[in-house]
Design a protein around this motif. Sequence first.
Motif, short mmCIF file in Angstrom:
data_model
loop_
_atom_site.label_atom_id
_atom_site.label_comp_id
_atom_site.label_asym_id
_atom_site.label_seq_id
_atom_site.Cartn_x
_atom_site.Cartn_y
_atom_site.Cartn_z
N VAL A 11 0.85 -1.20 0.00
CA VAL A 11 0.00 0.00 0.00
C VAL A 11 0.88 1.25 0.00
CG1 VAL A 11 -1.71 1.31 1.31
CG2 VAL A 11 -1.93 -1.17 1.11
N ALA A 12 1.88 1.26 0.86
CA ALA A 12 2.79 2.40 0.94
C ALA A 12 3.59 2.55 -0.35
CB ALA A 12 3.74 2.24 2.12
N PHE A 13 4.12 1.45 -0.87
CA PHE A 13 4.93 1.53 -2.08
C PHE A 13 4.10 1.98 -3.28
CE2 PHE A 13 7.77 -1.74 0.10
CZ PHE A 13 8.63 -0.76 0.56
N ASP A 14 2.85 1.56 -3.34
CA ASP A 14 1.97 2.01 -4.41
C ASP A 14 1.74 3.52 -4.32
OD1 ASP A 14 0.25 1.47 -6.68
OD2 ASP A 14 -1.42 1.91 -5.32
N ALA A 15 1.51 4.00 -3.10
CA ALA A 15 1.30 5.44 -2.91
C ALA A 15 2.54 6.23 -3.29
CB ALA A 15 0.90 5.72 -1.46
N ILE A 16 3.71 5.73 -2.90
CA ILE A 16 4.96 6.39 -3.24
C ILE A 16 5.15 6.41 -4.76
CG2 ILE A 16 7.50 6.25 -3.07
CD1 ILE A 16 6.97 5.01 -0.22
N SER A 17 4.83 5.31 -5.41
CA SER A 17 4.96 5.23 -6.87
C SER A 17 4.11 6.28 -7.57
CB SER A 17 4.53 3.85 -7.36
OG SER A 17 5.40 2.86 -6.88
N LEU A 40 11.94 5.56 2.12
CA LEU A 40 12.85 6.56 1.56
C LEU A 40 13.72 5.94 0.47
CD1 LEU A 40 14.11 9.35 1.42
CD2 LEU A 40 15.49 8.75 3.44
N ARG A 41 14.25 4.74 0.71
CA ARG A 41 15.05 4.06 -0.30
C ARG A 41 14.24 3.84 -1.58
NH1 ARG A 41 16.29 0.67 4.15
NH2 ARG A 41 18.27 1.36 5.02
N TYR A 42 13.00 3.44 -1.41
CA TYR A 42 12.14 3.19 -2.56
C TYR A 42 11.88 4.48 -3.34
CZ TYR A 42 8.32 1.32 -5.37
OH TYR A 42 7.51 0.93 -6.42
N ALA A 43 11.60 5.55 -2.64
CA ALA A 43 11.39 6.84 -3.30
C ALA A 43 12.64 7.26 -4.07
CB ALA A 43 10.99 7.90 -2.28
N CYS A 44 13.80 7.04 -3.49
CA CYS A 44 15.06 7.37 -4.18
C CYS A 44 15.24 6.48 -5.41
CB CYS A 44 16.24 7.20 -3.23
SG CYS A 44 16.32 8.44 -1.94
N PHE A 45 14.96 5.20 -5.26
CA PHE A 45 15.06 4.25 -6.36
C PHE A 45 14.20 4.70 -7.54
CE2 PHE A 45 13.12 0.55 -8.46
CZ PHE A 45 14.25 -0.03 -9.04
N LEU A 46 13.00 5.22 -7.24
CA LEU A 46 12.09 5.67 -8.29
C LEU A 46 12.47 7.04 -8.85
CD1 LEU A 46 8.64 4.65 -6.77
CD2 LEU A 46 9.93 3.48 -8.56
N GLY A 47 13.44 7.69 -8.23
CA GLY A 47 13.85 9.01 -8.69
C GLY A 47 12.89 10.12 -8.28
N LYS A 48 12.13 9.88 -7.21
CA LYS A 48 11.19 10.90 -6.73
C LYS A 48 11.94 12.09 -6.16
CE LYS A 48 7.49 8.54 -7.59
NZ LYS A 48 6.47 8.98 -8.52
N ARG A 49 11.36 13.26 -6.31
CA ARG A 49 11.92 14.45 -5.66
C ARG A 49 11.70 14.28 -4.17
NH1 ARG A 49 9.29 20.22 -6.20
NH2 ARG A 49 9.13 20.10 -3.99
N PRO A 69 25.68 8.27 5.67
CA PRO A 69 26.31 7.15 4.95
C PRO A 69 25.51 6.66 3.74
CG PRO A 69 26.47 6.81 7.30
CD PRO A 69 25.56 8.00 7.09
N GLU A 70 24.20 6.62 3.87
CA GLU A 70 23.39 6.10 2.77
C GLU A 70 22.71 7.18 1.93
OE1 GLU A 70 19.87 2.83 1.96
OE2 GLU A 70 20.57 3.14 3.99
N PHE A 71 22.34 8.28 2.58
CA PHE A 71 21.53 9.28 1.90
C PHE A 71 22.21 10.65 1.82
CE2 PHE A 71 18.53 6.27 3.87
CZ PHE A 71 17.91 5.80 2.72
N GLY A 72 23.52 10.68 1.89
CA GLY A 72 24.25 11.93 1.90
C GLY A 72 23.93 12.85 0.73
#
Length: 75
Positions: A11-17, A40-49, A69-72
């Motif tokens: 549900v969350a991933f669909d909304a983020i998409s 957050l990782r998923y949003a970054c993967f999708l190239g979301k602002r 370390p991960e999101f610098g």
Amino acid sequence: DVFSRARSPAVAFDAISNAACFVVVLSDAYVQAPRCLRQLRYACFLGKRIVLTHAPHTDVAAVAERLLPEFGRLL
């Protein structure tokens, strides 16, 4: 958070998409919640602002240090 009552991560991933951007409210709880970091990782993967803001009384420097370390590139 918006997805805290979601019965399935899908549900969350669909909304983020389908979202135009992803808003992160930085807090100590945020950086300690695996669910939040997965989203957050998923949003970054999708190239979301990514739009960053912070909760009141948050030590933004300390929270940012935990994310560096991960999101610098977002900070």
